[in-house]
Design a protein around this motif. Sequence first.
Motif, short mmCIF file in Angstrom:
data_model
loop_
_atom_site.label_atom_id
_atom_site.label_comp_id
_atom_site.label_asym_id
_atom_site.label_seq_id
_atom_site.Cartn_x
_atom_site.Cartn_y
_atom_site.Cartn_z
N PHE A 6 -5.01 7.30 1.79
CA PHE A 6 -4.72 6.15 0.93
C PHE A 6 -4.49 6.62 -0.50
CE2 PHE A 6 -5.09 1.98 -0.81
CZ PHE A 6 -5.83 2.10 -1.98
N TYR A 14 -2.86 0.51 -4.03
CA TYR A 14 -2.70 -0.78 -3.37
C TYR A 14 -2.48 -1.86 -4.43
CZ TYR A 14 -5.50 -4.88 -1.71
OH TYR A 14 -6.02 -6.12 -1.44
N TYR A 24 0.54 5.33 1.09
CA TYR A 24 -0.24 6.37 1.75
C TYR A 24 0.55 7.67 1.72
CZ TYR A 24 -3.54 3.01 3.81
OH TYR A 24 -4.51 2.06 3.99
N GLN A 71 -4.18 16.78 6.28
CA GLN A 71 -5.07 15.69 5.87
C GLN A 71 -4.85 14.39 6.63
OE1 GLN A 71 -7.57 16.01 3.81
NE2 GLN A 71 -7.11 18.14 3.36
N GLY A 72 -3.74 14.30 7.37
CA GLY A 72 -3.45 13.04 8.04
C GLY A 72 -2.96 12.00 7.04
N LEU A 73 -3.39 10.76 7.23
CA LEU A 73 -2.98 9.65 6.35
C LEU A 73 -4.04 9.44 5.28
CD1 LEU A 73 -1.61 7.14 8.97
CD2 LEU A 73 -0.39 7.79 6.90
N LEU A 126 -1.31 -3.55 8.84
CA LEU A 126 -0.28 -2.98 7.99
C LEU A 126 1.04 -2.81 8.74
CD1 LEU A 126 -2.25 -0.16 6.12
CD2 LEU A 126 -1.76 -2.49 5.36
N LEU A 135 4.25 7.15 2.70
CA LEU A 135 4.44 5.92 3.47
C LEU A 135 4.06 4.71 2.63
CD1 LEU A 135 2.90 7.14 6.81
CD2 LEU A 135 5.24 6.41 6.55
N GLN A 173 1.04 11.27 3.94
CA GLN A 173 0.78 11.85 5.26
C GLN A 173 1.12 13.33 5.27
OE1 GLN A 173 3.00 10.14 8.57
NE2 GLN A 173 1.51 10.91 10.06
N PHE A 216 0.84 -1.19 0.00
CA PHE A 216 0.00 0.00 0.00
C PHE A 216 0.88 1.25 0.00
CE2 PHE A 216 -3.85 -2.27 1.37
CZ PHE A 216 -3.30 -3.43 1.89
N PHE A 221 4.25 -0.56 8.34
CA PHE A 221 4.66 0.62 7.62
C PHE A 221 6.18 0.75 7.58
CE2 PHE A 221 0.92 3.16 6.70
CZ PHE A 221 -0.04 2.64 7.56
N GLY A 222 6.66 1.37 6.49
CA GLY A 222 8.03 1.85 6.45
C GLY A 222 8.12 3.20 7.13
#
Lengths: 113, 114
Positions: free
Chosen positions: B45, B48, B35, B41-43, B103, B91, B37, B33, B105-106
């Motif tokens: 999508f 995918y 994303y 707006q935050g996270l 998930l 991300l 950030q 996935f 995450f990196g």
Amino acid sequence: GDSVTQTEGLVTLTKGLPVMLNCTYQTTYSPFLFWYVQHLNEAPKLLLKSSTDNKRTEHQGFYATLHKSSSSFHLQKSSVQLSDSALYFCALTSTQVVGQLTFGRGTRLQVYA
Amino acid sequence: NAGVIQTPRHKVTGKGQEATLWCEPISGHSAVFWYRQTIVQGLEFLTYFRNQAPIDDSGMPKERFSAQMPNQSHSTLKIQSTQPQDSAVYLCASSHPGANERLFFGHGTKLSVL
């Protein structure tokens, strides 16, 4: 579509006090809720998850209960520590829409000594 | 297990330049996935892949963003003609089949468009 609403912005607390970070959601499908935590300069990590109605789930002193009747999944801890200072995200996926999480905007928790 | 690896950690581009972001998912994870950030707006999508196939790109700005997964060990996100509003942390995350979309995450790539 799916949506998640969290306590906005910054929550500041003195260590040892309890905390509750609000999370409500909207979906037309069966929900699966998550809390992710992101410490400064770190990757978001899963903290809690649940799809079971009215069952409390716990991890690392944090707990949350999914209430489908009120579409809520609030995160709580009875006594916060300095190390809990981080950004907390509530997220939703529905069993009909696999593969994608809808995140809230995040709540920053800052704990002071 | 090194986790999800993203490179570079920081990238600075000039307006109008191209940016390519790389992601190496956790070995054995079949879902990848992307994303974005931002503070406002935050996270969000973006897109995918499952088993290297694109499944859902509903979050991708259509005109300048593209993503590929040429093999199971890496995915790329390419932004053409970058604009200042593209500045964000991008991300990448991967997940194991049947893990109820947990998930991993990196650390992300922080893109700054000047």
